[in-house]
Scaffold this active site. Structure first.
Site, PDB file in Angstrom:
ATOM      1  N   ASP A 176       3.650  12.056  16.360  1.00  0.00           N
ATOM      2  CA  ASP A 176       3.864  11.999  15.329  1.00  0.00           C
ATOM      3  C   ASP A 176       3.057  12.733  14.660  1.00  0.00           C
ATOM      4  O   ASP A 176       2.317  11.483  13.589  1.00  0.00           O
ATOM      5  CB  ASP A 176       4.242  11.164  14.134  1.00  0.00           C
ATOM      6  N   VAL A 221       3.881  -0.982   4.645  1.00  0.00           N
ATOM      7  CA  VAL A 221       2.522  -0.937   5.044  1.00  0.00           C
ATOM      8  C   VAL A 221       1.832  -1.991   3.501  1.00  0.00           C
ATOM      9  O   VAL A 221       1.773  -1.974   2.484  1.00  0.00           O
ATOM     10  CB  VAL A 221       1.263   0.224   5.128  1.00  0.00           C
ATOM     11  N   GLY A 230       7.072   3.780   4.744  1.00  0.00           N
ATOM     12  CA  GLY A 230       7.402   5.229   5.157  1.00  0.00           C
ATOM     13  C   GLY A 230       8.795   4.840   5.819  1.00  0.00           C
ATOM     14  O   GLY A 230       9.772   4.720   5.478  1.00  0.00           O
ATOM     15  N   GLY A 231       9.039   6.150   6.702  1.00  0.00           N
ATOM     16  CA  GLY A 231      10.818   6.161   6.971  1.00  0.00           C
ATOM     17  C   GLY A 231      10.769   5.483   7.994  1.00  0.00           C
ATOM     18  O   GLY A 231      11.907   4.524   8.097  1.00  0.00           O
ATOM     19  N   MET A 232       9.599   4.177   9.106  1.00  0.00           N
ATOM     20  CA  MET A 232       9.436   3.789   9.362  1.00  0.00           C
ATOM     21  C   MET A 232       9.301   1.829   9.686  1.00  0.00           C
ATOM     22  O   MET A 232       9.471   0.868   9.828  1.00  0.00           O
ATOM     23  CB  MET A 232       8.926   3.901  11.200  1.00  0.00           C
ATOM     24  N   ALA A 233       7.878   2.098   8.647  1.00  0.00           N
ATOM     25  CA  ALA A 233       7.762   1.423   8.189  1.00  0.00           C
ATOM     26  C   ALA A 233       7.256   0.701   7.101  1.00  0.00           C
ATOM     27  O   ALA A 233       6.881   1.665   6.214  1.00  0.00           O
ATOM     28  CB  ALA A 233       6.476   0.716   9.703  1.00  0.00           C
ATOM     29  N   LYS A 284       1.437  -3.777   8.537  1.00  0.00           N
ATOM     30  CA  LYS A 284       2.442  -2.726   8.506  1.00  0.00           C
ATOM     31  C   LYS A 284       3.986  -3.451   9.114  1.00  0.00           C
ATOM     32  O   LYS A 284       3.580  -3.977   9.979  1.00  0.00           O
ATOM     33  CB  LYS A 284       1.797  -1.579   9.662  1.00  0.00           C
ATOM     34  N   ILE A 301       0.728  -1.269   0.189  1.00  0.00           N
ATOM     35  CA  ILE A 301       0.242  -0.183   0.021  1.00  0.00           C
ATOM     36  C   ILE A 301       0.559   1.223  -0.360  1.00  0.00           C
ATOM     37  O   ILE A 301       0.142   2.408  -0.843  1.00  0.00           O
ATOM     38  CB  ILE A 301      -0.785   0.259   1.300  1.00  0.00           C
ATOM     39  N   GLY A 302       1.871   1.696   0.695  1.00  0.00           N
ATOM     40  CA  GLY A 302       2.774   2.211   0.516  1.00  0.00           C
ATOM     41  C   GLY A 302       3.721   1.956   2.154  1.00  0.00           C
ATOM     42  O   GLY A 302       4.347   1.053   2.761  1.00  0.00           O
TER      43      GLY A 302
END
Length: 623
Positions: free
Chosen positions: A133, A24, A19-22, A39, A16-17
């Protein structure tokens, strides 16, 4: 990762996408047969034991947060070296993408979104969880306009202050001043971040921007945001007042709770006058050389050190400074102010210099996700520092075709000159594959759901129907039929059996046999005559009783018991006749009188006896 089964039950599907940490993924809970979002933590964070421990703690805490405005956390776990969180799967788009697509939003829409986020934060803060965040990327806007706040599960496991590798790039635009300085955080830190979100939604841009995390964070600490109405004249003045109070540098000057902020937004939406005690005039002016605030008060600029080694400028406003100053000390105080300002500027410059001094050796990778492929390639080439690497394509359920959905190296990491940036671009939604509809006959609802889910089909329960051949609660029919062709995502509707159609047996007691038979047959039952018995109360030929009774399946045979009328009385036995003279005549005479039925016979017998009476004497019958 796709097609992998995590925890023995969660099937990982399309990405799906990231990010900086994980990262998804869309997935399926194969036990409950529902679509979920999964995630997974990036390897560089999952390998850190302290991160893993805090990740577990915060995932468990986030699972306890129940709110229609918070993404639900279903499960978490570790499979091999992979830490994962299983959460509610949402349809819609994140607020950041919405702002990029549509630009600044209407003031009322901004207030509505802010109010919903406040309700989510209120629940979290009451559980002593600070999100840390809050940003548009973590706010999902669903098709009906409802928002859901994401990432409560890992918020406190993230770095809450600047690190050597600029790992907060991408979130530095939304962090509070105290967060950049490594100070203890409270609910007001999330309120500051929400203020930035509402500012961006109102103006189409963030209040503070820069080339890297350090420069943005310094602006968060030291610079005053331009009022939203000066960026977008359509921003409502009352909403601007609320936003500016959220963005006060001093946490004590902001709204103190999410509920307090929500009430202000609710009043604004209801058309009530918003009374905000806003000390916006006491905030640090954008230019460090300004000494007068809007009320004419002087500002004393002080240098304040913080745990991270950075230096911030704090403003103290006092319109009566000269009254508090000893006589003759005005000139000395002014000199001190000037010295303080110069010292602050020098120190800030030193920080920026040392933070960026090695920029020629390494640079922070920009974020290219959500850009078009052409725009991302052009942006990389324009840096004259990085190079365009490979460009691969993947299907995506959420990103438009041609949009960057992943990059390597990740944004915010420090890389050397000449590093190649590899891009992953969306091919749009994956075309639905054709599948053969499986037979669902005699399955339970759970079994039918599982059988359809494995093929990517959606199960839907239809109306229940009566069935003479299928037990109650099992599938009796389906549409489309088994063996036909369907596409992934299509819906298969099934009907459950209610068992045999049962009806109430009519009460036919006292009916004639023919009437009872026709009545029962018309009601859907078969009829048989069991036996016939005498009855003093039911007329002959009528029904005394029937079985079974009550509710019975249609077609059940009803057995009738028919009356033979009253039972007849028993007959008396007759006395034998002895042929003797005289006595027999006398006896016959008595019998004649007592027994009408034998009267004629007795008369004949009497005559015979008379004929015998003269025997032995004169007998005309004997010559």
């Amino acid at each position: 990762m796709p097609e992998r089964i995590l925890g023995g039950r969660y099937k990982v599907q399309g990405k799906i996408g990231i990010g900086g940490m994980a990262t998804v993924y869309r997935g399926t809970d194969e036990v409950l047969g529902r679509t979920v979002a999964i995630k997974t933590m990036l390897p560089q964070y999952a390998a850190d034991p302290s991160f893993a421990a805090r990740f577990k703690q915060e995932a468990q805490a986030a699972a306890a947060l129940q709110s229609p405005y918070i993404v639900g956390i279903f499960d978490w776990g570790k499979d091999g070296d992979t830490y994962y969180i299983v959460m509610e799967y949402l349809r819609g788009t994140d607020l950041k993408s919405g702002i990029r697509t549509h630009g600044a939003l209407d003031s009322r829409k901004v207030a509505q979104i802010g109010s919903q986020i406040c309700q989510a934060l209120s629940v979290a803060h009451k559980h002593d969880i600070i999100h840390r965040d809050i940003k548009p990327q973590n706010i999902m806007v669903q098709p009906d306009g409802t928002i859901k706040v994401m990432d409560f599960g890992i918020a406190r496991a993230k770095n809450s202050h600047l690190t050597a590798d600029n790992s907060v790039l991408g979130t530095a635009h939304y962090v509070s001043p105290e967060q950049t300085q490594g100070k203890p955080l409270g609910p007001t830190s999330d309120i500051y971040s929400l203020g930035i979100v509402m500012y961006e939604a109102s103006c189409g841009k963030v209040p503070f921007d820069g080339d890297d995390a350090i420069s943005v964070a310094l602006k968060q600490v030291n610079e005053q945001p331009v009022p939203p109405s000066q960026v977008n004249p359509n921003v409502d003045p009352q909403l601007e007042t609320i936003i500016m109070k959220c963005l006060m540098k001093d946490p004590q000057a902001r709204f103190q709770t999410a509920d307090e902020l929500r009430r202000a937004l609710t009043d604004y939406l209801a058309g009530r006058v918003v009374s905000v005690s806003n000390n916006a005039t006491t905030m640090i002016p954008a230019g460090p050389t300004s000494r007068m605030n809007r009320t004419g008060g002087t500002q004393q600029m002080n240098r304040v050190s913080n745990p991270s080694g950075a230096t911030r400028v704090a403003a103290k406003v006092d319109s009566d400074d000269e009254d508090d100053e000893p006589s003759g000390g005005g000139t000395g105080k002014k000199v001190g102010i000037v010295v303080g300002v110069i010292a602050a500027i020098v120190l800030i410059g030193a920080i920026v210099y040392f933070a960026l001094g090695n920029q020629n050796a390494t640079q922070s990778v920009p974020n290219y996700i959500s850009m078009t492929q052409d725009s991302a390639v052009a942006a990389i080439e324009q840096t004259d520092f990085f190079q365009v690497g490979s460009v691969t394509q993947e299907y995506s359920d959420t990103a438009e075709e041609g949009t960057v959905i992943d990059q390597d190296p990740q944004s915010g990491t420090l890389q050397e000159r000449g590093t190649k940036i590899n891009l992953t671009v969306s091919k749009g939604k994956k075309p639905a594959q054709e599948v053969t509809v499986p037979p669902l006959d005699n399955m339970t609802p759970d079994q039918a759901q599982e059988a359809l889910s494995k093929l990517g089909l959606v199960a839907k329960a239809g109306d229940s129907v009566f069935s003479d051949s299928v037990d109650s609660g099992l599938v009796v029919s389906q549409s489309p039929a088994a063996g036909t062709t369907a596409k992934e995502g299509d819906t298969v509707t099934y009907s459950l059996s209610k068992g045999k159609d049962s009806k109430s047996v009519p009460d036919v007691r006292g009916y004639s046999e023919s009437s009872a038979t026709s009545t029962l047959q018309n009601a859907g039952f078969a009829v048989s005559v069991g036996n016939s018995v005498y009855s003093d109360s039911v007329d002959e030929g009528c029904v005394i009783s029937y079985t079974p009774n009550g509710e019975q399946p249609a077609g059940t045979t009803i057995s009738l018991t028919i009356s033979k009328g009253p039972k007849p009385a028993p007959q008396q036995p007759t006395t034998p006749t002895t042929p003797s003279q005289g006595g027999n005549s006398s006896g016959n005479s008595d019998n004649q009188g007592g027994d009408t039925g034998n009267e004629g016979g007795n008369s004949d017998n009497q005559g015979g006896d008379t004929g015998n009476e003269g025997e032995g004497g004169s007998d005309s019958n004997n010559p």
